[in-house]
Write a protein that holds these residues in place. Structure first.
Motif, PDB file in Angstrom:
ATOM      1  N   PRO A 249       0.828  -1.215   0.000  1.00 36.53           N
ATOM      2  CA  PRO A 249       0.000   0.000   0.000  1.00 36.53           C
ATOM      3  C   PRO A 249       0.860   1.263   0.000  1.00 36.53           C
ATOM      4  CG  PRO A 249      -0.636  -1.505   1.788  1.00 36.53           C
ATOM      5  CD  PRO A 249       0.619  -2.052   1.172  1.00 36.53           C
ATOM      6  N   ALA A 250       0.360   2.299  -0.625  1.00 31.25           N
ATOM      7  CA  ALA A 250       1.066   3.587  -0.651  1.00 31.25           C
ATOM      8  C   ALA A 250       1.364   4.033   0.775  1.00 31.25           C
ATOM      9  CB  ALA A 250       0.221   4.628  -1.376  1.00 31.25           C
ATOM     10  N   GLY A 251       2.600   4.462   0.977  1.00 36.34           N
ATOM     11  CA  GLY A 251       3.011   4.954   2.280  1.00 36.34           C
ATOM     12  C   GLY A 251       3.423   3.886   3.274  1.00 36.34           C
ATOM     13  N   HIS A 252       3.273   2.606   2.924  1.00 38.47           N
ATOM     14  CA  HIS A 252       3.674   1.523   3.829  1.00 38.47           C
ATOM     15  C   HIS A 252       5.192   1.550   3.994  1.00 38.47           C
ATOM     16  CE1 HIS A 252       4.287  -2.505   5.437  1.00 38.47           C
ATOM     17  NE2 HIS A 252       2.989  -2.558   5.688  1.00 38.47           N
ATOM     18  N   PRO A 253       5.701   1.317   5.217  1.00 39.94           N
ATOM     19  CA  PRO A 253       7.160   1.365   5.416  1.00 39.94           C
ATOM     20  C   PRO A 253       7.940   0.334   4.591  1.00 39.94           C
ATOM     21  CG  PRO A 253       6.020   0.699   7.444  1.00 39.94           C
ATOM     22  CD  PRO A 253       4.972   1.086   6.458  1.00 39.94           C
ATOM     23  N   LEU A 254       7.276  -0.722   4.120  1.00 37.78           N
ATOM     24  CA  LEU A 254       7.959  -1.725   3.297  1.00 37.78           C
ATOM     25  C   LEU A 254       7.762  -1.487   1.800  1.00 37.78           C
ATOM     26  CD1 LEU A 254       7.182  -4.976   5.328  1.00 37.78           C
ATOM     27  CD2 LEU A 254       9.238  -3.558   5.412  1.00 37.78           C
ATOM     28  N   GLN A 255       7.178  -0.363   1.414  1.00 37.33           N
ATOM     29  CA  GLN A 255       6.963  -0.092  -0.006  1.00 37.33           C
ATOM     30  C   GLN A 255       8.260   0.258  -0.736  1.00 37.33           C
ATOM     31  OE1 GLN A 255       4.570   3.320  -1.143  1.00 37.33           O
ATOM     32  NE2 GLN A 255       3.771   2.234  -2.933  1.00 37.33           N
ATOM     33  N   PRO A 256       9.142   1.109  -0.189  1.00 36.33           N
ATOM     34  CA  PRO A 256      10.397   1.408  -0.906  1.00 36.33           C
ATOM     35  C   PRO A 256      11.303   0.166  -0.977  1.00 36.33           C
ATOM     36  CG  PRO A 256       9.956   3.055   0.786  1.00 36.33           C
ATOM     37  CD  PRO A 256       9.001   1.922   1.018  1.00 36.33           C
ATOM     38  N   HIS A 257      11.851  -0.075  -2.166  1.00 32.85           N
ATOM     39  CA  HIS A 257      12.760  -1.203  -2.378  1.00 32.85           C
ATOM     40  C   HIS A 257      14.014  -0.736  -3.115  1.00 32.85           C
ATOM     41  CE1 HIS A 257       9.727  -3.955  -1.009  1.00 32.85           C
ATOM     42  NE2 HIS A 257      10.430  -5.009  -1.370  1.00 32.85           N
ATOM     43  N   VAL A 258      15.131  -1.374  -2.779  1.00 29.09           N
ATOM     44  CA  VAL A 258      16.382  -1.158  -3.496  1.00 29.09           C
ATOM     45  C   VAL A 258      16.547  -2.298  -4.495  1.00 29.09           C
ATOM     46  CG1 VAL A 258      17.481   0.160  -1.646  1.00 29.09           C
ATOM     47  CG2 VAL A 258      17.733  -2.332  -1.700  1.00 29.09           C
ATOM     48  N   LEU A 259      17.183  -1.994  -5.623  1.00 27.73           N
ATOM     49  CA  LEU A 259      17.357  -2.967  -6.703  1.00 27.73           C
ATOM     50  C   LEU A 259      18.840  -3.269  -6.902  1.00 27.73           C
ATOM     51  CD1 LEU A 259      15.954  -4.522  -9.087  1.00 27.73           C
ATOM     52  CD2 LEU A 259      16.509  -2.527 -10.493  1.00 27.73           C
ATOM     53  N   TYR A 260      19.146  -4.544  -7.008  1.00 26.96           N
ATOM     54  CA  TYR A 260      20.499  -5.014  -7.331  1.00 26.96           C
ATOM     55  C   TYR A 260      20.410  -5.810  -8.622  1.00 26.96           C
ATOM     56  CZ  TYR A 260      22.541  -3.748  -2.810  1.00 26.96           C
ATOM     57  OH  TYR A 260      23.016  -3.060  -1.732  1.00 26.96           O
ATOM     58  N   ARG A 261      21.511  -5.815  -9.385  1.00 25.69           N
ATOM     59  CA  ARG A 261      21.567  -6.531 -10.657  1.00 25.69           C
ATOM     60  C   ARG A 261      22.919  -7.223 -10.816  1.00 25.69           C
ATOM     61  NH1 ARG A 261      18.061  -4.118 -14.699  1.00 25.69           N
ATOM     62  NH2 ARG A 261      17.166  -2.151 -14.003  1.00 25.69           N
ATOM     63  N   ILE A 262      22.902  -8.267 -11.629  1.00 26.42           N
ATOM     64  CA  ILE A 262      24.145  -8.863 -12.107  1.00 26.42           C
ATOM     65  C   ILE A 262      23.888  -9.370 -13.521  1.00 26.42           C
ATOM     66  CG2 ILE A 262      23.673 -11.119 -11.049  1.00 26.42           C
ATOM     67  CD1 ILE A 262      26.765 -11.383 -10.673  1.00 26.42           C
ATOM     68  N   GLN A 263      24.793  -9.056 -14.424  1.00 21.35           N
ATOM     69  CA  GLN A 263      24.691  -9.515 -15.809  1.00 21.35           C
ATOM     70  C   GLN A 263      25.559 -10.763 -16.005  1.00 21.35           C
ATOM     71  OE1 GLN A 263      25.172  -5.991 -15.281  1.00 21.35           O
ATOM     72  NE2 GLN A 263      22.954  -5.799 -15.484  1.00 21.35           N
ATOM     73  N   ARG A 264      25.219 -11.521 -17.037  1.00 18.68           N
ATOM     74  CA  ARG A 264      25.958 -12.755 -17.331  1.00 18.68           C
ATOM     75  C   ARG A 264      27.449 -12.488 -17.495  1.00 18.68           C
ATOM     76  NH1 ARG A 264      24.358 -16.051 -22.536  1.00 18.68           N
ATOM     77  NH2 ARG A 264      22.794 -14.475 -22.267  1.00 18.68           N
ATOM     78  N   GLU A 265      27.796 -11.398 -18.177  1.00  9.95           N
ATOM     79  CA  GLU A 265      29.220 -11.104 -18.384  1.00  9.95           C
ATOM     80  C   GLU A 265      29.933 -10.837 -17.061  1.00  9.95           C
ATOM     81  OE1 GLU A 265      32.672 -11.157 -20.156  1.00  9.95           O
ATOM     82  OE2 GLU A 265      30.798 -11.705 -21.129  1.00  9.95           O
ATOM     83  N   GLN A 266      29.284 -10.146 -16.136  1.00 10.66           N
ATOM     84  CA  GLN A 266      29.879  -9.928 -14.808  1.00 10.66           C
ATOM     85  C   GLN A 266      30.087 -11.267 -14.101  1.00 10.66           C
ATOM     86  OE1 GLN A 266      26.629  -7.357 -13.607  1.00 10.66           O
ATOM     87  NE2 GLN A 266      28.094  -5.727 -13.152  1.00 10.66           N
ATOM     88  N   TRP A 267      29.100 -12.153 -14.224  1.00 13.53           N
ATOM     89  CA  TRP A 267      29.207 -13.477 -13.618  1.00 13.53           C
ATOM     90  C   TRP A 267      30.391 -14.236 -14.222  1.00 13.53           C
ATOM     91  CZ3 TRP A 267      27.813 -16.529  -9.788  1.00 13.53           C
ATOM     92  CH2 TRP A 267      27.948 -17.900  -9.939  1.00 13.53           C
ATOM     93  N   ARG A 268      30.512 -14.220 -15.549  1.00 15.55           N
ATOM     94  CA  ARG A 268      31.610 -14.952 -16.201  1.00 15.55           C
ATOM     95  C   ARG A 268      32.967 -14.418 -15.797  1.00 15.55           C
ATOM     96  NH1 ARG A 268      28.963 -15.569 -22.199  1.00 15.55           N
ATOM     97  NH2 ARG A 268      27.792 -17.451 -21.723  1.00 15.55           N
ATOM     98  N   GLN A 269      33.096 -13.117 -15.699  1.00  9.76           N
ATOM     99  CA  GLN A 269      34.377 -12.523 -15.307  1.00  9.76           C
ATOM    100  C   GLN A 269      34.776 -12.939 -13.888  1.00  9.76           C
ATOM    101  OE1 GLN A 269      34.088  -8.304 -15.944  1.00  9.76           O
ATOM    102  NE2 GLN A 269      34.026  -8.512 -18.160  1.00  9.76           N
ATOM    103  N   ALA A 270      33.798 -13.079 -13.026  1.00  8.86           N
ATOM    104  CA  ALA A 270      34.079 -13.462 -11.639  1.00  8.86           C
ATOM    105  C   ALA A 270      34.296 -14.969 -11.488  1.00  8.86           C
ATOM    106  CB  ALA A 270      32.931 -13.013 -10.734  1.00  8.86           C
ATOM    107  N   HIS A 271      33.853 -15.749 -12.476  1.00 18.53           N
ATOM    108  CA  HIS A 271      33.961 -17.206 -12.354  1.00 18.53           C
ATOM    109  C   HIS A 271      34.695 -17.800 -13.527  1.00 18.53           C
ATOM    110  CE1 HIS A 271      30.662 -16.048  -9.694  1.00 18.53           C
ATOM    111  NE2 HIS A 271      31.099 -17.040  -8.956  1.00 18.53           N
TER     112      HIS A 271
END
Length: 186
Positions: free
Chosen positions: A164-186
């Protein structure tokens, strides 16, 4: 699509069994485990969640798996990949998520299982990107996101449309990882 399961040194990410319902219900009823969700779930709601997770696994071959310790056979949580089920600027997308019983926190299980799920996503499913999101105060999950190589996308932060609008759990942060980032790390 055939069901994909995977394992790590300590964990098995597997299909759900009827016998998992009591452990899943206990996990979802724990107020501390569920503190970043609107409310803990009762037994019926956990049974409905189990049905939805099974349906996603059946339809896509991947999803949120039961997370089992290989040494004891104990079902300790939920980890996996799923199609994002709401409208947002970054959708369509596949998300990664986890939920573990408190007795298994701070032992590296969430990161270990999430790395295995990302490997399935990028190596077997050929995904281009995986996202994850949570409320800003959920520092433990954000630490797991960083530990598995995800990066915060501040421009992608959003208000969760199922809250619901104004609910304390409404704001969210977003994280991402792309396949190329995964390949570089592994």
């Amino acid at each position: 699509m055939p069901l994909i399961e995977t394992r790590t040194e300590r964990l098995l990410l597997r299909a759900w069994r009827d016998s998992d319902l009591p452990a899943l219900a206990a996990l979802n009823a724990d107020a501390e485990v569920m503190r970043y969700f609107p409310v803990p779930l009762n037994g019926e709601q956990s049974a409905q969640l189990l049905t939805r997770m099974r349906e996603h696994l059946d339809e896509h071959g991947f999803g949120f798996w039961a997370l089992e310790r290989r040494d004891s056979g104990e079902m300790i949580g939920v980890t996996g990949l799923a199609q994002v089920s709401f409208e947002a600027p970054f959708v369509p997308a596949v998300e990664i998520g986890w939920r573990l019983a408190r007795a298994h926190w701070r032992q590296g299980y969430a990161s270990e299982a999430a790395r295995a799920a990302l490997a399935v996503g990028f190596e077997q499913l050929g995904l281009d990107e995986v996202v994850s999101f949570t409320v800003p105060t959920n520092r433990p999950s954000q630490a797991v996101m960083r530990a598995i190589g995800m990066r915060r996308d501040e421009t992608g932060d959003f208000l969760h449309p199922k809250m619901p609008a104004g609910h304390p759990l409404q704001p969210h942060v977003l994280y991402r990882i792309q396949r190329e980032q995964w390949r570089q790390a592994h």
